[in-house]
Design a protein around this motif. Structure first.
Motif, mmCIF file in Angstrom:
data_model
loop_
_atom_site.group_PDB
_atom_site.id
_atom_site.type_symbol
_atom_site.label_atom_id
_atom_site.label_comp_id
_atom_site.label_asym_id
_atom_site.label_seq_id
_atom_site.Cartn_x
_atom_site.Cartn_y
_atom_site.Cartn_z
ATOM 1 N N ILE A 1 58.145 26.667 43.714
ATOM 2 C CA ILE A 1 57.882 27.906 42.992
ATOM 3 C C ILE A 1 59.219 28.564 42.643
ATOM 4 N N ASN A 2 59.546 28.589 41.354
ATOM 5 C CA ASN A 2 60.768 29.239 40.897
ATOM 6 C C ASN A 2 60.507 30.733 40.702
ATOM 7 N N SER A 3 61.560 31.482 40.374
ATOM 8 C CA SER A 3 61.438 32.937 40.277
ATOM 9 C C SER A 3 60.495 33.364 39.155
ATOM 10 N N SER A 4 60.478 32.617 38.036
ATOM 11 C CA SER A 4 59.576 32.962 36.930
ATOM 12 C C SER A 4 58.119 32.787 37.340
ATOM 13 N N VAL A 5 57.826 31.679 37.996
ATOM 14 C CA VAL A 5 56.458 31.425 38.448
ATOM 15 C C VAL A 5 56.034 32.458 39.482
ATOM 16 N N LYS A 6 56.954 32.841 40.336
ATOM 17 C CA LYS A 6 56.625 33.851 41.349
ATOM 18 C C LYS A 6 56.126 35.126 40.694
ATOM 19 N N GLU A 7 56.770 35.554 39.611
ATOM 20 C CA GLU A 7 56.345 36.781 38.941
ATOM 21 C C GLU A 7 55.016 36.589 38.215
ATOM 22 N N LYS A 8 54.763 35.394 37.728
ATOM 23 C CA LYS A 8 53.466 35.108 37.108
ATOM 24 C C LYS A 8 52.356 35.177 38.157
ATOM 25 N N LEU A 9 52.619 34.625 39.318
ATOM 26 C CA LEU A 9 51.639 34.675 40.404
ATOM 27 C C LEU A 9 51.414 36.112 40.869
ATOM 28 N N ARG A 10 52.490 36.888 40.890
ATOM 29 C CA ARG A 10 52.354 38.299 41.276
ATOM 30 C C ARG A 10 51.450 39.036 40.280
ATOM 31 N N PHE A 11 51.627 38.741 38.997
ATOM 32 C CA PHE A 11 50.806 39.357 37.956
ATOM 33 C C PHE A 11 49.332 39.007 38.159
ATOM 34 N N ILE A 12 49.048 37.746 38.412
ATOM 35 C CA ILE A 12 47.668 37.310 38.644
ATOM 36 C C ILE A 12 47.096 37.989 39.880
ATOM 37 N N HIS A 13 47.891 38.071 40.925
ATOM 38 C CA HIS A 13 47.474 38.761 42.152
ATOM 39 C C HIS A 13 47.076 40.204 41.849
ATOM 40 N N ASN A 14 47.925 40.892 41.076
ATOM 41 C CA ASN A 14 47.649 42.295 40.762
ATOM 42 C C ASN A 14 46.414 42.446 39.877
ATOM 43 N N ILE A 15 46.207 41.502 38.960
ATOM 44 C CA ILE A 15 45.018 41.541 38.104
ATOM 45 C C ILE A 15 43.758 41.391 38.942
ATOM 46 N N ILE A 16 43.760 40.443 39.862
ATOM 47 C CA ILE A 16 42.579 40.191 40.698
ATOM 48 C C ILE A 16 42.251 41.402 41.570
ATOM 49 N N HIS A 17 43.280 42.048 42.093
ATOM 50 C CA HIS A 17 43.026 43.151 43.014
ATOM 51 C C HIS A 17 42.915 44.510 42.320
ATOM 52 N N GLY A 18 43.181 44.544 41.017
ATOM 53 C CA GLY A 18 43.002 45.782 40.281
ATOM 54 C C GLY A 18 42.330 45.505 38.970
ATOM 55 N N LYS A 19 41.304 44.668 39.027
ATOM 56 C CA LYS A 19 40.705 44.110 37.828
ATOM 57 C C LYS A 19 40.067 45.163 36.936
ATOM 58 N N GLU A 20 40.089 44.864 35.642
ATOM 59 C CA GLU A 20 39.494 45.746 34.642
ATOM 60 C C GLU A 20 38.675 44.884 33.696
ATOM 61 N N ILE A 21 37.402 45.167 33.575
ATOM 62 C CA ILE A 21 36.516 44.395 32.721
ATOM 63 C C ILE A 21 36.209 45.210 31.468
ATOM 64 N N ILE A 22 36.401 44.584 30.331
ATOM 65 C CA ILE A 22 36.100 45.244 29.066
ATOM 66 C C ILE A 22 34.688 44.866 28.630
ATOM 67 N N GLY A 23 33.863 45.832 28.334
ATOM 68 C CA GLY A 23 32.506 45.547 27.925
ATOM 69 C C GLY A 23 32.403 45.124 26.469
#
Length: 356
Positions: free
Chosen positions: A334-356
């Motif tokens: 896991i390089n530094s770029s991938v780490k930030e991508k994974l962090r983004f996904i983590h934040n999306i999952i735990h603060g999810k927003e669904i558009i109707g």
């Protein structure tokens, strides 16, 4: 995945068990409580949960020995939440199809377990044709070359070639595609990533941040696909991506990263369930090769805590495999770029927003 136990005798059982090896009771997995339920079978065919006093019935696919999930009797559903997502299943009159379907369904239930753990929406297309999820499992039987089933995602429908359930055919495909990792569960996690991009990113305020990390998804997918299979990944792909395939298009980078995040969290939950503690004798306590799994990654809001637990676990897993003369179970860096991508996904999952 967490460890499970028979709630009648407290004996450890696997997620796929249909009976307890200690007390002999019938077992079923309840997707509502995410627990294995010990069942008492009555003469009339009704099952009662031993510790619940409530009636359950098995998913209809239990009769094919394909599913071990149960449904409360006050729910008239014929299929469990996992099997209800199926739009196409193989011809089970063909023994090899039935065996492959069993393998595929076992992996899909693990996928659905993770989605339920995060409380992500798991809605069948039969209920919501526009935003729902569906699975089609198909065979190449009778198809001409050039018209074979391709595993992929389109508008919430995940199609899988049942050949992926065959170890030999999957290994051949893995070598042909020059992949370091290929499993049925890995396919599911990748393809469902596309589905959740549509639900959690498209049309939301997260799209601009997505583009900063993954790139502009409006670029031609077909052109990107052609270019990837003509020229392959750039030589420096491992400096910015988790896999060569992730370089193909921002959508694939997202799906590969999403799948990887699922790998991490589910494996770490297993480590937590076993009370895993790693303190290598060649290093000082508390350094980067040490970890003590004191929290469940599914419930951990701090991404850095998850990430710091991951390296010691993967280093240990690879070392164990090498001691057995086997390939690394985790062939990634896991390089530094991938780490930030994974962090983004983590934040999306735990603060999810669904558009109707």
């Amino acid at each position: 995945m967490r460890l499970f136990k028979c709630n009648h005798c407290a004996y450890p059982v696997y997620f796929d068990n249909t009976f307890c090896g200690h007390c002999g009771n019938t077992l079923g997995f309840d997707a509502q409580s995410l627990k294995m339920i010990s069942l008492h079978a009555h003469d009339d065919g009704i099952f009662t949960g031993s510790m619940y006093g409530r009636g359950f019935h098995f998913c209809a696919n239990h009769e094919h020995n394909v599913c071990n999930w149960v449904i409360l009797d006050d729910d008239p559903a014929k299929y469990c939440i996992s099997c209800a997502l199926n739009s196409t299943v193989p011809d089970i009159l063909k023994p090899d199809h039935l065996e492959r379907w069993k393998i595929i369904e076992a992996a899909k239930r693990r996928l659905i377990y993770s989605l339920l753990r995060w409380k992500l929406p798991v809605i069948s297309k039969k209920t919501d044709p526009k935003k729902g999820l569906a699975f089609a499992f198909k065979s190449n039987d009778g198809r001409e070359i050039g018209n074979q089933v391709l595993t992929g995602h389109a508008s919430g429908l995940i199609t899988m070639n049942i050949a992926e359930a065959d170890d030999v055919e999957r290994e051949m495909a893995k070598n042909q595609m020059e992949e370091v990792y290929r499993t049925v569960l890995g396919h599911f996690r990748h393809e469902v990533g596309h589905y959740y991009w549509d639900l959690l990113i498209y049309g939301t305020d997260h799209l601009s941040e997505f583009r900063k990390l993954f790139g502009d998804e409006t670029t031609s997918y077909q052109e990107a696909l052609n270019r990837h299979y003509q020229t392959g990944a750039p030589n420096d792909w491992n400096e910015h991506f988790i896999s060569p395939y992730a370089t193909m298009h921002p959508w694939e980078d997202w799906a590969e990263s999403w799948a990887h995040y699922m790998h991490m969290v589910d494996t770490l939950e297993t480590a937590f369930s076993f009370g895993l503690s790693i303190s290598p004798r060649i290093s000082k306590p508390g350094d980067y090769l040490s970890t003590k799994q004191e929290s469940n990654a599914y419930d951990t809001l701090d991404f850095d805590k998850i990430f710091n637990q991951w390296l010691p676990v993967t280093f240990m897993m690879n070392s164990m495999n090498r001691s057995m003369g086997a390939k690394d179970v985790y062939p990634f860096v896991i390089n530094s770029s991938v780490k930030e991508k994974l962090r983004f996904i983590h934040n999306i999952i735990h603060g999810k927003e669904i558009i109707g």
